[in-house]
Motif scaffolding. Structure first.
Motif, short mmCIF file in Angstrom:
data_model
loop_
_atom_site.label_atom_id
_atom_site.label_comp_id
_atom_site.label_asym_id
_atom_site.label_seq_id
_atom_site.Cartn_x
_atom_site.Cartn_y
_atom_site.Cartn_z
N ALA A 175 -2.85 23.92 25.99
CA ALA A 175 -2.43 22.92 26.96
C ALA A 175 -3.01 21.54 26.64
N TRP A 176 -2.30 20.49 27.08
CA TRP A 176 -2.87 19.15 27.03
C TRP A 176 -4.02 19.07 28.03
N LYS A 177 -4.96 18.20 27.74
CA LYS A 177 -6.05 17.98 28.70
C LYS A 177 -5.54 17.34 29.99
N SER A 178 -4.59 16.44 29.85
CA SER A 178 -4.00 15.78 31.02
C SER A 178 -2.68 15.16 30.57
N PRO A 179 -1.85 14.69 31.51
CA PRO A 179 -0.59 14.03 31.10
C PRO A 179 -0.81 12.80 30.24
N ASP A 180 -2.01 12.23 30.29
CA ASP A 180 -2.33 11.05 29.48
C ASP A 180 -3.05 11.39 28.18
N ASP A 181 -3.43 12.66 28.02
CA ASP A 181 -4.27 13.05 26.89
C ASP A 181 -3.77 14.36 26.29
N PRO A 182 -3.12 14.30 25.11
CA PRO A 182 -2.58 15.52 24.50
C PRO A 182 -3.60 16.35 23.72
N SER A 183 -4.86 15.94 23.72
CA SER A 183 -5.85 16.73 22.99
C SER A 183 -5.99 18.10 23.63
N PRO A 184 -6.39 19.13 22.85
CA PRO A 184 -6.42 20.50 23.35
C PRO A 184 -7.30 20.67 24.59
N GLY A 185 -6.73 21.26 25.63
CA GLY A 185 -7.46 21.53 26.86
C GLY A 185 -8.07 22.91 26.85
N GLU A 186 -8.47 23.40 28.03
CA GLU A 186 -9.14 24.70 28.12
C GLU A 186 -8.19 25.88 28.01
N LEU A 187 -6.95 25.72 28.50
CA LEU A 187 -6.01 26.84 28.54
C LEU A 187 -5.33 27.06 27.19
N SER A 188 -5.24 28.33 26.78
CA SER A 188 -4.51 28.69 25.56
C SER A 188 -3.67 29.93 25.84
N TRP A 189 -2.65 30.12 25.02
CA TRP A 189 -1.69 31.21 25.22
C TRP A 189 -1.30 31.76 23.86
N GLY A 190 -1.59 33.04 23.62
CA GLY A 190 -1.27 33.65 22.34
C GLY A 190 -1.60 35.13 22.36
N PHE A 191 -1.53 35.74 21.18
CA PHE A 191 -1.73 37.18 21.08
C PHE A 191 -3.20 37.54 20.91
N ASP A 192 -3.63 38.56 21.66
CA ASP A 192 -4.88 39.25 21.36
C ASP A 192 -4.53 40.39 20.41
N LEU A 193 -5.13 40.39 19.24
CA LEU A 193 -4.80 41.40 18.23
C LEU A 193 -5.63 42.65 18.43
N HIS A 194 -4.98 43.77 18.62
CA HIS A 194 -5.57 45.10 18.61
C HIS A 194 -4.44 46.07 18.39
N HIS A 195 -4.65 47.36 18.64
CA HIS A 195 -3.63 48.34 18.32
C HIS A 195 -2.35 48.16 19.12
N TYR A 196 -2.43 47.54 20.27
CA TYR A 196 -1.26 47.35 21.15
C TYR A 196 -1.25 45.89 21.58
N PRO A 197 -0.81 44.96 20.71
CA PRO A 197 -0.96 43.52 20.97
C PRO A 197 -0.25 43.08 22.24
N GLU A 198 -0.80 42.07 22.90
CA GLU A 198 -0.18 41.49 24.09
C GLU A 198 -0.54 40.02 24.17
N LEU A 199 0.31 39.28 24.89
CA LEU A 199 0.07 37.85 25.09
C LEU A 199 -0.95 37.66 26.20
N VAL A 200 -1.86 36.72 25.98
CA VAL A 200 -2.95 36.50 26.93
C VAL A 200 -3.14 35.00 27.14
N THR A 201 -3.27 34.61 28.41
CA THR A 201 -3.67 33.24 28.74
C THR A 201 -5.18 33.24 28.95
N LYS A 202 -5.86 32.32 28.28
CA LYS A 202 -7.30 32.23 28.39
C LYS A 202 -7.72 30.84 28.84
#
Length: 769
Positions: A175-202
């Protein structure tokens, strides 16, 4: 005529390089550039997307980005220099002389560059109709670099989100930090890799939402998301599919959640049609272990300790899961019911109404929720209710379920009251679980923690097998000891070590965190001690200088305290039977911890017992044990004496030859008899240890290695001797194995002991105290 044509074509090419491209171009070539000050941009061929410079929101900073070109609301989908804005209009995008794509800022400093593995000889930078910016060789279709491999906060149709396992590339939204700042914020969304992968928001490293694993048709916790999922040895990714070919659709991770939007031309605005998390039940771990969250129920969280069949369930967190595609449902059921740690199972693939594959979960089930029967939107006029009916999960909730260091485990005890007759009958035949009271890790969690037992994580290897460094989900570092199938050791050895250490608690004993007995794997998980073992320092020509006299005495006293606990103060009186430098581990402060209890023996009283199983390491075994199989607490005292001589001298007992002495013990005895004991001291220590203190330690060591066990002190006596003057200590009598090289007194039993110690490990039969 041919020559003339060649000149004309070449001149045209040169003109193309020396003049900037027209405003509507979709590509730039080598020696061309895109300049912020000229307000130029690239536009994809169909006009859908544009690439250029922009300032977000109320910011004055300049960024290079891609946005929708054919809608009135400027919507940025990708940003190059997210964390490194340009403060003026000096930005220039170009292909440099080495064929790499770079963004220059103030004073021509590099503000961003495409990390392509190799440069292009005849490069083209092109903005595709999909919104993907690519770098490739002219007349070739393969991309040297593409922006879709490095997404910002937006996921576009046809764009892969996930992992390229061949290169280690991860495509994750941030996520963007704010509408004025596109630098990476705290929230991310992607795969956790293990035997049964799933999408995770962190949020940082903390999970806040998970999609549930893929069941062949959709993610169990996101049934509305139209997606294509691919998982093989090369790639794990999901591709967002367009609902309608003509629709303008995008997914975005903002500062609070994941959202999907469609452009509504009539209203000239974006309309959100899906978002995750949807409601309170989507909150990660809201109900805790084994709780099922049901919206509309009071309370929200429901718990059942029994067999439960669920329909339309968001499957549990798959971190501690195992998948086998070739197993049918009946076999899956049998495997789960015969495994103490298995708490849930399901068919992993339900495509086309067929049920195949097996997924099993271990320990606590986290983030289960009941999905509404009619909660799928009829986006493509498909009746998803029918698909939902074929999802079945059987949750077996074990009576006693705990969590250690975020790794779930169950306790299996032979005297536990049966919960369900069928399960306990099947498990009763599994002798591994009898009397076992120890945290059990799943193989998938151990494998993930050690980066799949990679060579880079390997700490060393002993008789038991290799030891790996591992990192648990909560960040704790552990040491993972994996039984080697070639070692000749088995379940009894592992159970012996696991049961003993699980019952022992002392600062000078290594701490066992759990074990894994899954898939014929036999693995022990310990606390990680960063300074490895004592022999790593003591016998290395360079590192042994690190352990000065104060450190050595600290180690000696710590080992003695650990032995005192084993012999006298623990719930079970333990004889270690393999005390040596490689089995003394050191923490970050060089505190010693006794390890490797695979051949330890539970004992009763201070007498001696005979065993027909001689185990240990030649050079550290007492004579009565090596020759006659007589074992007592004095056996460990003998080993401690030999180890003490090694610490004082910096020399190995095994393989030591000096004058006519067969080993270090014999050499120390010869020096003692000739009043030259100070010559034994490690020269690296210099004049640090006082002579009287050093003589006391040598005297104590020689008392410990006396031939007659009755003459040796107890470890309690040894500790009291540390502070006595040499004149107050008794003189040692005849020592064991202090004869010359030509001795023939060792006998056949000693030769057998040497053979049996090749793996440095076997095990004795456990006896109750």
């Amino acid at each position: 005529m041919d020559i003339f044509a060649f000149v004309v074509l070449s001149s045209s090419s040169l003109l193309l390089f020396f003049f900037e491209f027209s405003d509507a171009a979709d590509s730039i070539y080598k020696s061309q550039s895109l300049r912020d000050i000229e307000d130029t941009s690239l536009v994809s061929k169909d006009g859908s997307f544009a690439l250029g410079f922009f300032s977000p929101g109320n910011s004055n900073y300049r960024y290079l980005g891609i946005w929708y070109n054919n809608i009135p609301v400027k919507t940025v989908v990708w940003v190059a220099n997210r964390g490194n804005p340009i403060t003026d209009l000096s930005g220039v995008l170009m292909v440099n002389s080495s064929g790499s794509l770079v963004l220059l800022g103030q004073n021509s400093a590099v503000a961003w560059s495409a990390n392509s593995t190799k440069g292009a000889r005849f490069p083209i930078v092109q903005l595709l109709d999909s919104g993907n910016l690519v770098l490739r060789e002219d007349y070739e279709e393969n991309y040297l670099w593409q922006s879709s491999d490095y997404p910002s906060d937006t996921w576009l149709p046809g764009m892969k989100l996930g992992w390229d396992l061949r290169t280690g590339l991860e495509r994750r939204l941030t996520a963007w930090k704010s509408p004025d700042d596109p630098s990476p914020g705290e929230l991310s969304w992607g795969f956790d890799l293990h035997h049964y992968p799933e999408l995770v928001t962190k949020k940082g490293s903390k999970k806040i939402f998970r999609s549930g694993p893929w069941n062949g048709n959709f993610f169990s916790g996101m049934p509305d998301l139209q997606a294509k999922f691919v998982s093989n040895k090369d790639e794990v990714y999901v591709m967002f599919e367009m609902i309608e070919k003509s629709a303008i659709t995008r997914a975005i991770l903002n500062q609070s959640q994941f959202e999907l939007y469609r452009w509504v031309e009539e209203k000239k605005e974006w309309s959100m049609f899906l978002n995750f998390p949807k409601d309170e039940c989507d909150t990660y771990n809201l109900c805790g272990p084994n709780g099922n969250c049901i919206m509309g129920e009071s309370p929200l969280c429901q718990y059942k300790i029994e067999f439960v069949k669920f329909i339309g369930l968001k499957l549990p967190d798959s971190t501690d899961s195992w998948v086998e595609e070739s197993t049918d449902f009946e076999e899956c059921s049998d495997k789960c019911l015969n495994n103490c740690t298995c708490s849930a199972y399901i068919n992993s693939d339900i495509r086309n109404g067929k049920k195949s594959g097996c997924t099993m979960w271990y320990g606590d089930q986290i983030v289960i929720r009941q999905m509404a029967a009619n909660n799928r939107k009829d986006v493509n006029k498909v009746k998803y209710k029918q698909k939902m009916k074929v999802i079945v999960i059987i949750v077996v909730a074990i009576a006693i379920v705990f969590g250690v260091l975020l790794i779930p485990y169950c306790i299996c005890k032979s005297n536990r009251a049966p919960q369900r007759g069928l399960i306990n009958k099947k498990r009763a035949g599994n002798g591994r679980n009898k009397d076992m009271e120890l945290p059990l890790f799943s193989f998938s969690s151990v494998s993930t923690a050690t980066n799949y037992f990679s060579a880079s994580n390997k700490l060393g290897e002993g008789g038991f097998g290799p030891v790996y460094k591992g990192s648990l989900l909560n960040g704790h570092i552990v040491a993972v000891k994996r039984l080697s199938r070639k070692s000749g050791q088995g379940w009894e050895e592992l159970k012996n070590e696991a049961m003993l250490i699980a019952k022992l608690q002392h600062k000078n004993l290594v701490k066992l965190l759990g074990c894994c007995i899954e898939r014929d794997e036999k693995i022990l998980i310990y606390e990680y001690l960063p300074n490895k073992s004592l022999d790593y320092f003591l016998f290395d020509p360079i590192r042994h200088g690190i352990i000065d006299w104060a450190t050595r005495t600290h180690i000696i006293e710590g080992i003695a305290q650990g032995l005192l606990y084993l012999h006298q103060y623990s719930r079970l009186q333990i004889i270690h039977r393999d005390l040596k430098a490689s089995n003394i581990l050191l923490d970050k402060d060089m505190n010693p911890k006794i390890s490797d209890f695979g051949m330890a023996r539970i004992f009763c009283g201070n007498g001696s017992q005979a065993t027909n199983q001689i185990v240990g390491t030649y050079g550290y075994m007492s004579p009565e044990y090596a020759m006659e199989g007589i074992v007592s607490i004095k056996s460990d005292v003998f080993s401690f004496g030999g180890l003490l001589l090694e610490i004082l001298s910096g020399k190995k007992n095994i393989g030591f030859y000096q004058c006519d002495s067969i080993n270090l013990i014999g050499y120390a005895w010869d020096l003692w008899k000739s009043n030259r004991s100070l010559e034994l001291m490690d020269p690296i220590l210099g004049d640090t240890p006082p002579a009287n203190v050093l003589l006391s330690y040598i005297n104590i060591a020689l008392l410990c290695v006396q031939e007659n066990a009755a003459d040796r002190p107890t470890i309690s006596d040894v500790i009291s001797m540390f502070n006595k003057e040499p004149t107050l200590l008794p003189s040692p009598k005849k020592l064991a194995f202090s004869f010359g090289k030509g001795t023939e007194d060792l006998g056949s039993s000693m030769r057998k002991a040497e053979i049996c110690s090749l793996n440095d490990m076997t095990v004795s039969i456990l006896e109750a105290r």
